[in-house]
Write a protein that holds these residues in place. Structure first.
Motif, short mmCIF file in Angstrom:
data_model
loop_
_atom_site.label_atom_id
_atom_site.label_comp_id
_atom_site.label_asym_id
_atom_site.label_seq_id
_atom_site.Cartn_x
_atom_site.Cartn_y
_atom_site.Cartn_z
N VAL A 39 0.96 -1.81 -0.40
CA VAL A 39 -0.10 -0.13 0.19
C VAL A 39 0.98 1.25 0.02
O VAL A 39 2.09 0.99 -0.14
N GLU A 40 0.04 1.93 -0.50
CA GLU A 40 0.90 3.73 -0.02
C GLU A 40 1.59 3.85 1.23
O GLU A 40 0.52 3.21 1.99
N TRP A 41 2.80 4.22 1.58
CA TRP A 41 3.38 4.78 2.59
C TRP A 41 2.51 4.80 3.04
O TRP A 41 2.79 4.71 5.01
N ASP A 42 1.75 6.40 2.84
CA ASP A 42 0.87 6.96 4.11
C ASP A 42 -0.32 6.32 4.21
O ASP A 42 -1.05 6.87 5.19
N ARG A 43 -0.55 5.06 3.94
CA ARG A 43 -2.60 4.23 4.15
C ARG A 43 -1.82 2.94 5.30
O ARG A 43 -1.27 2.57 5.51
N PRO A 44 -2.64 3.71 6.29
CA PRO A 44 -2.46 3.10 7.42
C PRO A 44 -2.85 1.29 6.95
O PRO A 44 -2.69 0.43 7.87
N ASN A 45 -4.26 1.00 6.48
CA ASN A 45 -4.65 -0.19 6.20
C ASN A 45 -4.92 -0.70 4.80
O ASN A 45 -4.63 0.01 3.65
N ALA A 46 -4.75 -1.86 4.77
CA ALA A 46 -4.97 -2.48 4.00
C ALA A 46 -6.62 -2.31 2.80
O ALA A 46 -7.05 -1.96 3.53
N THR A 47 -6.31 -2.28 1.25
CA THR A 47 -6.53 -1.97 0.59
C THR A 47 -7.86 -3.32 0.15
O THR A 47 -7.42 -4.75 1.06
N PRO A 48 -9.60 -4.11 0.45
CA PRO A 48 -9.88 -4.96 -0.13
C PRO A 48 -9.36 -6.11 -1.28
O PRO A 48 -9.35 -6.95 -0.77
N LYS A 49 -8.96 -5.34 -1.65
CA LYS A 49 -8.44 -5.82 -3.59
C LYS A 49 -6.94 -6.83 -2.36
O LYS A 49 -6.77 -7.79 -3.29
N LEU A 50 -5.74 -5.67 -1.56
CA LEU A 50 -5.10 -6.63 -1.61
C LEU A 50 -6.23 -7.44 0.22
O LEU A 50 -4.16 -8.42 0.23
N ILE A 51 -6.53 -7.74 0.92
CA ILE A 51 -7.24 -8.18 1.53
C ILE A 51 -7.65 -9.42 0.98
O ILE A 51 -6.81 -10.78 1.54
N GLU A 52 -8.16 -8.98 -0.21
CA GLU A 52 -8.27 -10.75 -1.10
C GLU A 52 -7.05 -11.38 -1.96
O GLU A 52 -6.73 -12.55 -1.00
N TRP A 53 -5.95 -10.37 -2.13
CA TRP A 53 -4.59 -11.38 -1.91
C TRP A 53 -4.17 -12.31 -1.15
O TRP A 53 -3.23 -12.90 -1.43
N PHE A 54 -3.70 -11.28 -0.12
CA PHE A 54 -4.04 -12.20 1.14
C PHE A 54 -4.14 -13.32 1.17
O PHE A 54 -4.01 -14.70 1.66
N ALA A 55 -5.86 -13.60 1.33
CA ALA A 55 -6.80 -14.43 1.57
C ALA A 55 -6.22 -15.28 0.31
O ALA A 55 -6.24 -16.93 0.69
N VAL A 56 -6.57 -15.36 -0.48
CA VAL A 56 -6.38 -15.77 -1.82
C VAL A 56 -4.47 -16.93 -1.28
O VAL A 56 -4.37 -18.00 -1.46
N MET A 57 -3.40 -16.47 -0.79
CA MET A 57 -2.64 -17.10 -0.52
C MET A 57 -2.59 -17.66 0.31
O MET A 57 -1.82 -18.90 0.35
N LYS A 58 -3.63 -17.16 0.95
CA LYS A 58 -3.09 -18.01 2.37
C LYS A 58 -4.15 -19.23 2.12
O LYS A 58 -3.72 -20.68 2.56
N ALA A 59 -5.35 -19.37 1.14
CA ALA A 59 -5.58 -20.46 0.92
C ALA A 59 -5.23 -21.60 -0.02
O ALA A 59 -5.37 -22.34 0.08
N ALA A 60 -3.94 -21.16 -0.37
CA ALA A 60 -3.02 -21.80 -1.91
C ALA A 60 -2.15 -22.54 -0.80
O ALA A 60 -1.14 -23.40 -1.56
#
Length: 173
Positions: A39-60
């Motif tokens: 994410v951008e250096w000044d964005r405090p939280n993950a975007t929905p798209k990034l949350i999905e990316w993490f979930a896909v990695m975990k599921a795999a």
């Protein structure tokens, strides 16, 4: 010396890295930078798209650990809500945090990729540990103070590598 600054691969963003892409390489674990990689250096939280990316990695079955030079408060407040392992104050490109992450995930070095947006910290540090490195385009056009300095040095390294015919990734990096 300059070979340490050449990533194993270049992709446009973290979202071009899929479980299939990683599994083809025998990868079971990812060490990723946080700021301007995820994410951008000044964005405090993950975007929905990034949350999905993490979930896909975990599921795999692919483990992800964030390794960041940023302070514990920044990294913990980003990673904890996602249930993502992290190492803050990493002091990249020094090797200790990379070694720590590999050990924490209980994988061999050849089963790990390092993903980041900076040559001087992520690529240099990962390459020095003999890890597969993937350079991504920074997600933001702005940087924090130290990173601004690093970008100046990076442009000189890119220029040198380009003159030597060793830049094998797109110019816009």
């Amino acid at each position: 010396m300059y070979s340490y600054f050449i990533p194993s691969e270049f992709v446009r963003s973290i979202f071009h890295i899929t479980p299939d892409f990683l599994k083809e390489k025998g990868v079971k674990a990812v060490i990723t930078d946080l700021d301007n990689t995820l994410v951008e250096w000044d964005r405090p939280n993950a975007t929905p798209k990034l949350i999905e990316w993490f979930a896909v990695m975990k599921a795999a079955g692919i483990q992800v650990t964030i390794v960041s030079n940023n302070n514990e408060f920044r990294v913990k407040s980003f990673a904890d809500p996602l249930g993502i392992s992290f190492i803050s104050n990493a002091r990249k490109p020094l090797g200790k945090a990379f070694k720590q992450a590999v050990k924490k995930m209980n994988v061999n070095r050849d089963e790990v990729v390092v993903i980041g947006d900076q040559l001087l910290t992520d690529v240099f540090g990962g390459n020095r540990q003999k890890l597969h490195t993937i350079l991504v385009i920074p997600v933001a056009n702005s940087d924090g103070f130290i990173t601004k300095f690093n970008r100046i040095v990076e442009r000189r390294i890119f220029s040198y590598l380009d003159k030597k015919g060793q830049v094998t990734w797109e110019e816009e990096v």
